[in-house]
Structures are given as structure tokens and as C-alpha cells.
Design a protein around this motif. Structure first.
Motif, mmCIF file in Angstrom:
data_model
loop_
_atom_site.group_PDB
_atom_site.id
_atom_site.type_symbol
_atom_site.label_atom_id
_atom_site.label_comp_id
_atom_site.label_asym_id
_atom_site.label_seq_id
_atom_site.Cartn_x
_atom_site.Cartn_y
_atom_site.Cartn_z
ATOM 1 N N PRO A 14 0.806 -1.234 0.000
ATOM 2 C CA PRO A 14 0.000 0.000 0.000
ATOM 3 C C PRO A 14 0.832 1.274 0.000
ATOM 4 O O PRO A 14 0.519 2.220 -0.732
ATOM 5 N N MET A 15 1.892 1.327 0.818
ATOM 6 C CA MET A 15 2.688 2.546 0.901
ATOM 7 C C MET A 15 3.266 2.928 -0.456
ATOM 8 O O MET A 15 3.188 4.084 -0.892
ATOM 9 N N SER A 73 -4.608 10.399 2.493
ATOM 10 C CA SER A 73 -4.699 8.930 2.434
ATOM 11 C C SER A 73 -3.380 8.297 2.851
ATOM 12 O O SER A 73 -3.353 7.275 3.556
ATOM 13 N N ASP A 77 -2.539 5.784 5.925
ATOM 14 C CA ASP A 77 -1.779 4.545 5.715
ATOM 15 C C ASP A 77 -0.653 4.411 6.728
ATOM 16 O O ASP A 77 -0.443 3.342 7.319
ATOM 17 N N ARG A 78 0.084 5.500 6.983
ATOM 18 C CA ARG A 78 1.172 5.476 7.967
ATOM 19 C C ARG A 78 0.621 5.301 9.389
ATOM 20 O O ARG A 78 1.254 4.657 10.226
ATOM 21 N N TYR A 88 -2.584 -4.131 9.945
ATOM 22 C CA TYR A 88 -2.272 -3.385 8.721
ATOM 23 C C TYR A 88 -2.629 -4.147 7.435
ATOM 24 O O TYR A 88 -3.282 -3.581 6.549
ATOM 25 N N MET A 92 -5.570 -2.163 5.375
ATOM 26 C CA MET A 92 -5.143 -1.564 4.104
ATOM 27 C C MET A 92 -5.179 -2.620 2.999
ATOM 28 O O MET A 92 -4.164 -2.985 2.401
ATOM 29 N N CYS A 97 -7.362 0.482 -0.856
ATOM 30 C CA CYS A 97 -6.374 1.325 -1.543
ATOM 31 C C CYS A 97 -6.928 1.842 -2.870
ATOM 32 O O CYS A 97 -6.807 3.029 -3.188
#
Length: 242
Positions: A14-15, A73, A77-78, A88, A92, A97
Motif C-alpha cells: 500500500p505505501m 490517504s 496509511d502510515r 495493517y 489496508m 487502496c
């Protein structure tokens, strides 16, 4: 960035999915501005048609607004990664996403369309010289010879809501992140957690700071020098930092 993230399977997270879209947005809205700016600087041709001006304004504003929403967003996420690491992968998900990205583009392009239509209703009967290096809402509104109060209100409300909602999400996310990091006993753990957020927070601070300075004020207070300097940050400096 786009090619590396696409080709490296280890970066299909995701990141990095959000980072790839951030790279695309930076590339896109810089491309909307740069070619015509270079033509203005390097040649004697400094003209731009009415249609081209409004097209440039629409795509630039839409892509910049999309980046505002995307940055919130990324903050969320973080937040999930640091505050709820065990959940997580579940929270996510791929579907979430995709939904966040789609919502960013649809919301930004729709609300910007309303602003551009509102600006397009103004009449321009005096000067046609844009005191800026690209077509933007404030310098265009300043050129109008009609009452711009309603258009300014529409622009302020729509732009202000986008900035405010995004900033609230980012602030709440980072407040939770800092609170969680301070509870980590390991120095290396704190350093690792801060390193994943510091660059994003720096970019967010400069990006939002210059946007608020430029757009959330009356057009009568438009300053050629100060606003051009501020716009350099969010059109050139921020994409480079990202």
C-alpha cells in the motif's frame, strides 16, 4: 519511481502504491505548467488562447487537489502501519487502496470543474495580461471587470473544504503516530518509525502552507511577487522533494 515500483514485486505494498500515484501526480501537474512556462521564458511568444488557459487551469487545479486528498490517504496509511501494525494487512486491503485512489481523483476533478465553470462565467473586458507564469484561478479572477464576489466564495468554500478535511485527517493521523512512537522504548524503533513519516510530513507542511497562503485569501490581496514565489514551491519544489 513509477517503473521501479511497477517492476519490483517487493514494492507492491500500500505505501508504495500511494507513492507511485504521488509520483504520477507530481509528474502530471508539473507537465501541465512547465512547457508553456519555458516557451514564455525562451521565446517572444507569450500568448495563450482563452480555451488553452482554462484547460491548463482545470488540469493543474484538479491534479493539485488530487494530491491534497492523496496526502491525507498516505497519512492514514502510515497511521495504520505504526499504530495498528498487526491489523495493517487487513485494514489496508487492495480494495480499500483502490477506493481511496479513485475517490481522490473523482472528488478533485469534480469540484475543480465547478470552480472552473464559475470562473468561466466572469466577463473579461479590460486587461488581458495574466500577471503569473501560468493560468491560475486567482490571477484570472483579478482580470475580471465584473463582480467576482460569488466566484470567490465558491472557490474559497470548495478549496477550503478540501484543504481543511485533508489537514484534519493528516493532523489526527500524525498526532496518533507521535503518541504511539513516544511509547516505543527502543531507540532504533523510534528512529525507524520517525524515518517513515518525516519526509512525508515535510512535504505536506510546505505543500499545504503555500497552498493556504496562495488560495485562502481574497483576490484583492493578490500580490504578484509573493504569490509567484509561493507557487514555485508547489509547482516545482514539492514535486522535486517528493
Amino acid at each position: 519511481m513509477l517503473l521501479v515500483i511497477r517492476l519490483d514485486l517487493q514494492l507492491h505494498t500500500p505505501m508504495y502504491y500511494f507513492i507511485s500515484h504521488l509520483s504520477f501526480l507530481d509528474l502530471s501537474y508539473s507537465t501541465v505548467i512547465t512547457p508553456k512556462t519555458l516557451e514564455n521564458l525562451l521565446t517572444s511568444n507569450k500568448d495563450i488562447s482563452f480555451g488553452a488557459c482554462f484547460t491548463q487551469m482545470y488540469f493543474f487545479a484538479s491534479l493539485a487537489a488530487t494530491e491534497c486528498i492523496l496526502l491525507s490517504s498516505m497519512a492514514y496509511d502510515r497511521y495504520v502501519a505504526i499504530c495498528n501494525p498487526l491489523l495493517y494487512p487487513v485494514v489496508m486491503s487492495v480494495a480499500l487502496c483502490h477506493s481511496l485512489i479513485t475517490a481522490s481523483y473523482v472528488t478533485a476533478f469534480s469540484e475543480t470543474f465547478v470552480i472552473v465553470i464559475a470562473v468561466n462565467t466572469l466577463h473579461f473586458c479590460d486587461s488581458n495580461v495574466i500577471h503569473h507564469f501560468f493560468c491560475d484561478t486567482t490571477p484570472i479572477i483579478v482580470l475580471s471587470c465584473t463582480d467576482t464576489h460569488d466566484v470567490e466564495i465558491i472557490t474559497f468554500i470548495i478549496g477550503g473544504c478540501t484543504l481543511l478535511v485533508s489537514l484534519v485527517i493528516i493532523f489526527v493521523s500524525y498526532a496518533s503516530i507521535v503518541s504511539t512512537i513516544l511509547k516505543i522504548k527502543s531507540t532504533s524503533g523510534k528512529r525507524k518509525a520517525f524515518s517513515t513519516c518525516a519526509s512525508h510530513l515535510l512535504g505536506v507542511s510546505i505543500f499545504y502552507g503555500t497552498l493556504i497562503f496562495t488560495y485562502l485569501k481574497p483576490s484583492k490581496s493578490y500580490s504578484l511577487g509573493k504569490d509567484q514565489v509561493a507557487s514555485v514551491f508547489y509547482t516545482i519544489v514539492i514535486p522535486m522533494l517528493n
